[in-house]
Every structure is written in structure tokens, then in C-alpha cells.
Design a protein around this motif. Structure first.
Motif, PDB file in Angstrom:
ATOM      1  N   GLU A   1       5.937   7.392   3.187  1.00 37.78           N
ATOM      2  CA  GLU A   1       5.177   6.574   2.241  1.00 37.78           C
ATOM      3  C   GLU A   1       5.814   6.735   0.893  1.00 37.78           C
ATOM      4  OE1 GLU A   1       2.774   8.271  -0.066  1.00 37.78           O
ATOM      5  OE2 GLU A   1       3.404  10.130   0.632  1.00 37.78           O
ATOM      6  N   HIS A   2       5.203   5.984  -0.118  1.00 37.33           N
ATOM      7  CA  HIS A   2       5.685   5.995  -1.533  1.00 37.33           C
ATOM      8  C   HIS A   2       4.550   6.298  -2.596  1.00 37.33           C
ATOM      9  CE1 HIS A   2      10.103   4.853  -1.932  1.00 37.33           C
ATOM     10  NE2 HIS A   2       9.818   4.475  -0.777  1.00 37.33           N
ATOM     11  N   GLY A   3       3.551   6.759  -2.049  1.00 36.33           N
ATOM     12  CA  GLY A   3       2.572   7.350  -2.675  1.00 36.33           C
ATOM     13  C   GLY A   3       1.660   6.123  -3.289  1.00 36.33           C
ATOM     14  N   ASP A   4       1.662   6.063  -4.596  1.00 38.13           N
ATOM     15  CA  ASP A   4       0.679   5.019  -5.181  1.00 38.13           C
ATOM     16  C   ASP A   4       1.400   3.449  -5.240  1.00 38.13           C
ATOM     17  OD1 ASP A   4      -1.717   6.262  -5.014  1.00 38.13           O
ATOM     18  OD2 ASP A   4      -1.377   7.267  -7.101  1.00 38.13           O
TER      19      ASP A   4
ATOM     20  N   ASP B   1       0.669  -1.288  -0.003  1.00 31.24           N
ATOM     21  CA  ASP B   1       0.005   0.069  -0.042  1.00 31.24           C
ATOM     22  C   ASP B   1       0.967   1.243   0.000  1.00 31.24           C
ATOM     23  OD1 ASP B   1       1.257   0.233   2.573  1.00 31.24           O
ATOM     24  OD2 ASP B   1      -0.960   0.225   3.742  1.00 31.24           O
ATOM     25  N   GLY B   2       2.171   1.152  -0.069  1.00 31.01           N
ATOM     26  CA  GLY B   2       3.019   2.457  -0.129  1.00 31.01           C
ATOM     27  C   GLY B   2       3.412   2.896   1.290  1.00 31.01           C
ATOM     28  N   LEU B   3       3.047   2.327   2.350  1.00 34.75           N
ATOM     29  CA  LEU B   3       3.417   2.902   3.694  1.00 34.75           C
ATOM     30  C   LEU B   3       4.758   2.021   4.068  1.00 34.75           C
ATOM     31  CD1 LEU B   3      -0.057   3.624   5.454  1.00 34.75           C
ATOM     32  CD2 LEU B   3       1.239   4.998   3.821  1.00 34.75           C
ATOM     33  N   ILE B   4       5.491   2.866   5.055  1.00 36.20           N
ATOM     34  CA  ILE B   4       6.503   2.031   5.777  1.00 36.20           C
ATOM     35  C   ILE B   4       6.098   2.395   7.294  1.00 36.20           C
ATOM     36  CG2 ILE B   4       8.880   2.487   6.538  1.00 36.20           C
ATOM     37  CD1 ILE B   4       9.514   3.826   3.761  1.00 36.20           C
ATOM     38  N   ARG B   5       5.842   1.200   7.952  1.00 32.85           N
ATOM     39  CA  ARG B   5       5.076   1.469   9.439  1.00 32.85           C
ATOM     40  C   ARG B   5       6.378   0.909  10.320  1.00 32.85           C
ATOM     41  NH1 ARG B   5       1.176  -0.476   5.800  1.00 32.85           N
ATOM     42  NH2 ARG B   5      -0.907   0.487   6.047  1.00 32.85           N
TER      43      ARG B   5
END
Length: 373
Positions: A272-275, A253-257
Motif C-alpha cells: 500500500e501507499h498509505g493515504d 484507497d492506496g492498496l495494490i491488490r
């Protein structure tokens, strides 16, 4: 929308893998063209103080460079390609050595130096090999227990073992002293295992899956996972241990958690990496900088100084990122049954919460830092 990215480095082409030097502020990237690029960042690990400077660009492979790793001493950068070839780049001179011209029969998908004279690699057909970098010949050992691609490799130092996560839904443990496969988890599963990290002083292996679940395996009990945390809405393609109690995850989903392990909880979002999905993550030796890559032609560097013990500054996470993280964290395991299955990981081409009183040693710090408003 921006998180805490400290720098974005434009690359020659789409990246396939990235890694940090073990003692210097040097990050390397393998590209789809077969090239490798290396960049030096600021000596304090904060790339925002000055733009990363290119150290070298070489093209060791004719096909995509899908796996890379610095030697333990840092003198060489090992590379693995889609054509099954493994090479070594001299960091000081940037000269390429034809190290293993016929390393694997299939594309090299994972590579991990575990000692100065020992390198592990895994390919798209599930084969794992161990190499002595001083020898340009046969592998020291070879294992073909997996039935699908080797997605990721991790090292467990306490017992000197290699942990492999595979697209066949299993993990395997290899004893590096005896050069012998110790065990493999129960038979092939539908859920691909895409990433792995070792935490809790070597007592837990955390594995990211195609359905977004983090599975925890207790050391010595590998038939099945001991705990599951379904906190991601889509596949966990990348995973690194920040410390013994915390991992950083990169998702489709593009997120770094930021994830706390036992107790299992979503602590916040780095960026995040957007889309685009987050394909790879790498952590610097001093834990000040995180590198990430996606499907574009850039390398992103994230400033992690705020996550260090004793940090005094707090940084606000964008509202939308917080909502996205919460949405994933609140997702029930049963929901995944109604969702379409994620696409099979590009071969580089429910929840069991701890009820005891044990606390993550940094959890209160992270929670305060990334507190939901």
C-alpha cells in the motif's frame, strides 16, 4: 505500515508514469517537471539485495512527462508530455531525440509501443494516434471517436488489436493490421474507465472504473461488459496483468491488490501507499518486480517472487491491509449509489461470479499464500 515493498527510490519530483524495460532490469519514471529518470535494479529482479542504481536523468520536456514506454527492442524510451510533444531517449547514450514535436493538439495521457515500428498514443481530448518511430512526420493513423481523455492502452496480441479505455466510459478496439477502428462500446457512460488489461489468452479485457468496479468484456462482444466485479471501494486507477488469470490493481484507497479473473475474487494485497492513491503500476518482464507510483516523490518496487508458480515461502499480509481488502471485496454494487462519486481522474495534471467448475490455475496457490487468518 509495510507490505512487501522491496525498495523505495526517492525521485527528483512527483512521478506521473512508470514502465519497465522489456528484457532488462531497468525501470523508468516520468516526472511532473518534464524529466525522466531510469534506474537499474538487481539482475534477479530483487531490489532488496542492492539499492537501485540511477542509469540516467534527462529533461526531454518543458511540461510534465505523463506517458512513457520502452521500444520493443529496448533501445529507446518514448515519452509523451502535457504539451502534446513526444520524444525518444536513447537508452545507451541517454541522448534525447526530438521525435514528434507536434504529436497531439492536447496533452499526451497514454503511450504504448506495440511493435518495434509501431507506437500508440492517446491524449486528453480522446484522440488516439499510431506512429512509425522511423518517421518524424505525420501519424500513420488517427482516430477521434472518444469524447474524453484516453486513460490507458493495452495490446491484444492474438488479433493484433489496440484496446483503449476512456474517461467517456467506453472502450475502443483498433485493428493494427488494417490501421482501422474496429468498434467502440456503447455510448458514453457516467463511470469513467481508467485502466485496462487483456487476459485469458486475449479473450477478455478487464477495465477498471472510477466507481471501483472491474468490468470484463468478452472479445468480439464489445457493446457492453459481460461481467462486473465491484471489489474495490474506490477508483481503480492502475491495472496490469500478472498472468492470463490474474491482475494487479492500484486503487485510490492506496492498496495494490491481487485479483483472480473468472472466477472473480480478491486474493490478497501486495502492499500500500498509505493515504495516497496508487496512480501507476508497471510489471517487470520476468514478473519478479512490480513498480508503483503515487502522489509523493518516490517509486516503490515490490518483490513478486512469492507469487511465482511453485513458490514455497508464504508471507503474512499485515492485518489492517487484510481488513481493508476484505472490506472492499464484500462491498455490494448497490452500496455505490449511496456514496459520493469519486473525483475525476487527474488527467495526469452486480457482481457476476462464475458458477461453473473452472478454476484459476494459480488461485489455490495465491489463496494459500495470502490466506485470511
Amino acid at each position: 505500515m509495510e507490505g512487501t515493498a522491496c525498495s523505495t527510490v526517492e525521485l527528483a519530483e512527483q512521478p506521473m508514469a512508470c514502465c519497465f524495460h522489456g528484457s532488462e532490469p531497468l525501470v523508468a519514471v516520468g516526472l511532473v517537471t518534464g524529466q525522466v529518470q531510469a534506474f537499474r535494479i538487481a539482475s534477479n529482479g530483487n531490489a532488496s539485495t542492492s539499492a537501485p542504481v540511477e542509469a540516467f536523468t534527462k529533461k526531454p520536456h518543458k511540461e510534465s512527462c505523463r506517458a512513457i514506454g520502452f521500444s520493443m527492442a529496448g533501445h529507446r524510451l518514448y515519452t509523451g508530455s502535457a504539451d502534446g510533444v513526444m520524444k525518444a531517449v536513447d537508452v545507451a547514450t541517454s541522448k534525447v531525440k526530438k521525435w514528434q514535436p507536434e504529436a497531439h493538439a492536447a496533452a499526451v495521457n497514454a503511450l504504448l509501443p506495440v511493435a518495434e515500428n509501431l507506437v500508440a498514443s492517446g491524449d486528453d481530448e480522446g484522440c488516439i494516434k499510431l506512429w512509425d518511430p522511423r518517421q518524424a512526420s505525420e501519424a500513420s493513423a488517427s482516430f477521434s471517436e472518444h469524447t474524453d481523455f484516453i486513460a490507458d492502452l493495452a495490446y491484444q496480441e492474438k488479433d493484433n488489436c489496440l484496446v483503449a479505455a476512456s474517461g467517456d466510459g467506453t472502450i475502443s478496439i483498433t485493428d493494427l493490421r488494417k490501421m482501422k477502428l474496429r468498434t467502440r462500446s456503447e455510448e458514453d457512460a457516467d463511470d469513467e474507465l481508467l485502466s485496462v488489461a487483456v487476459v485469458k489468452d486475449g479473450n477478455k479485457a478487464v477495465v477498471g472504473a472510477g466507481t471501483g468496479v472491474l468490468s470484463l468484456y468478452s472479445w468480439g462482444y464489445f457493446n457492453d461488459c459481460s461481467d462486473r466485479f465491484p471489489g474495490h471501494p474506490s477508483s481503480v486507477d492502475a491495472l496490469v496483468a500478472f498472468d492470463e488469470d490474474t491482475v494487479l490493481t492500484g486503487s485510490q484507497d492506496g492498496l495494490i491488490r491481487i485479483i483472480s479473473i473468472l472466477p472473480n475474487s480478491m486474493l490478497g494485497v501486495v502492499g500500500e501507499h498509505g493515504d495516497f492513491p496508487v496512480e501507476t503500476l508497471a510489471l517487470s518482464h520476468d514478473r519478479l518486480c512490480l513498480a508503483s507510483t503515487s502522489h509523493d516523490t518516490s517509486l516503490r518496487l515490490w518483490d513478486l517472487r512469492m507469487l511465482q508458480d511453485g513458490a514455497e515461502e508464504e508471507e503474512e499480509i499485515p492485518e489492517q491491509l487484510e481488513e481493508d481488502a476484505q472490506e472492499g471485496g464484500e462491498k455490494e454494487a448497490s452500496d455505490s449509489e449511496d456514496e459520493p462519486q469519486p473525483k475525476k481522474k487527474r488527467k495526469k495534471g452486480k457482481s457476476g461470479k462464475v458458477t461453473g467448475k473452472q478454476k484459476h490455475r494459480d488461485a489455490s496457490f495465491f489463496a494459500g499464500l495470502l490466506k485470511q487468518e
